[in-house]
Write a protein that holds these residues in place. Structure first.
Motif, PDB file in Angstrom:
ATOM      1  N   UNK A 139       0.828  -1.212   0.000  1.00  0.00           N
ATOM      2  CA  UNK A 139       0.000   0.000   0.000  1.00  0.00           C
ATOM      3  C   UNK A 139       0.864   1.265   0.000  1.00  0.00           C
ATOM      4  N   UNK A 140       1.833   1.321   0.903  1.00  0.00           N
ATOM      5  CA  UNK A 140       2.677   2.518   1.004  1.00  0.00           C
ATOM      6  C   UNK A 140       3.538   2.715  -0.240  1.00  0.00           C
ATOM      7  N   UNK A 141       4.054   1.639  -0.803  1.00  0.00           N
ATOM      8  CA  UNK A 141       4.895   1.801  -1.988  1.00  0.00           C
ATOM      9  C   UNK A 141       4.065   2.237  -3.196  1.00  0.00           C
ATOM     10  N   UNK A 142       2.821   1.780  -3.296  1.00  0.00           N
ATOM     11  CA  UNK A 142       1.962   2.246  -4.387  1.00  0.00           C
ATOM     12  C   UNK A 142       1.647   3.730  -4.230  1.00  0.00           C
ATOM     13  N   UNK A 143       1.374   4.169  -3.008  1.00  0.00           N
ATOM     14  CA  UNK A 143       1.099   5.589  -2.770  1.00  0.00           C
ATOM     15  C   UNK A 143       2.337   6.449  -3.041  1.00  0.00           C
ATOM     16  N   UNK A 144       3.499   5.949  -2.640  1.00  0.00           N
ATOM     17  CA  UNK A 144       4.749   6.698  -2.877  1.00  0.00           C
ATOM     18  C   UNK A 144       5.063   6.761  -4.353  1.00  0.00           C
ATOM     19  N   UNK A 145       4.789   5.704  -5.088  1.00  0.00           N
ATOM     20  CA  UNK A 145       5.057   5.709  -6.539  1.00  0.00           C
ATOM     21  C   UNK A 145       4.146   6.705  -7.253  1.00  0.00           C
ATOM     22  N   UNK A 146       2.887   6.788  -6.853  1.00  0.00           N
ATOM     23  CA  UNK A 146       1.970   7.772  -7.443  1.00  0.00           C
ATOM     24  C   UNK A 146       2.420   9.198  -7.159  1.00  0.00           C
ATOM     25  N   UNK A 147       3.013   9.380  -6.001  1.00  0.00           N
ATOM     26  CA  UNK A 147       3.490  10.693  -5.593  1.00  0.00           C
ATOM     27  C   UNK A 147       4.637  11.166  -6.492  1.00  0.00           C
ATOM     28  N   UNK A 148       5.481  10.246  -6.928  1.00  0.00           N
ATOM     29  CA  UNK A 148       6.631  10.576  -7.752  1.00  0.00           C
ATOM     30  C   UNK A 148       6.202  10.865  -9.195  1.00  0.00           C
ATOM     31  N   UNK A 149       5.210  10.101  -9.707  1.00  0.00           N
ATOM     32  CA  UNK A 149       4.818  10.302 -11.113  1.00  0.00           C
ATOM     33  C   UNK A 149       4.028  11.554 -11.342  1.00  0.00           C
TER      34      UNK A 149
END
Length: 149
Positions: A139-149
């Motif tokens: 969950x956290x890595x998906x949210x962090x990845x969206x934040x970067x894109x």
């Protein structure tokens, strides 16, 4: 060189705080949360590794802890004694290899819980905690990845 000479030379002081993490806390909050989560998992993995060390060396007071132990128990303990602390270091540094070793150790924990004899105490608790941590990581890595894109 003395501490005063370092200050005069313009060298930065040593700090326990990571300035990059402080900047990311505001600019990229999900990435910061992911790093803090990985550091929490690192502490858990280190403690788990120490527990397995204790089991392996017989910290319960047994003069010969390996006497009568099953081979599968010995192999599992040896694996976790090595994998958990290494994963803890990698997770603390928030590296990809740390996550990979942690996931391998967590899968090993699940496999051991499913196949170990019923005398292994706490195996299901550790396996369920590992499953919950994997879910939180995804969950956290998906949210962090969206934040970067």
């Amino acid at each position: 060189m003395t501490a005063g000479a370092d200050d005069e030379a313009g060298l930065p002081g040593i700090s326990l705080r990571d300035s990059h993490l402080q900047a990311d806390r505001v600019a990229r909050p999900w990435s910061w949360r992911l790093v803090m989560f990985l550091r929490g998992v690192a502490v858990f993995e280190l403690v788990k590794g120490l527990v397995f060390w204790g089991l392996l060396i017989g910290s319960g007071g047994s003069p010969n802890p390996l006497e009568g132990a099953r081979v599968s128990w010995f192999v599992a303990c040896t694996f976790f004694v090595a994998a958990d602390p290494v994963a803890a270091v990698g997770l603390w540094l928030a590296t990809s290899w740390g996550v990979v070793i942690w996931l391998l150790a967590a899968l090993g924990q699940l496999l051991w819980a499913a196949t170990a004899a019923s005398a292994a105490p706490g195996r299901w608790f550790a396996a369920l905690v590992s499953l919950a941590l994997i879910g939180a990581y995804i969950y956290l890595s998906m949210r962090a990845r969206r934040e970067v894109s």
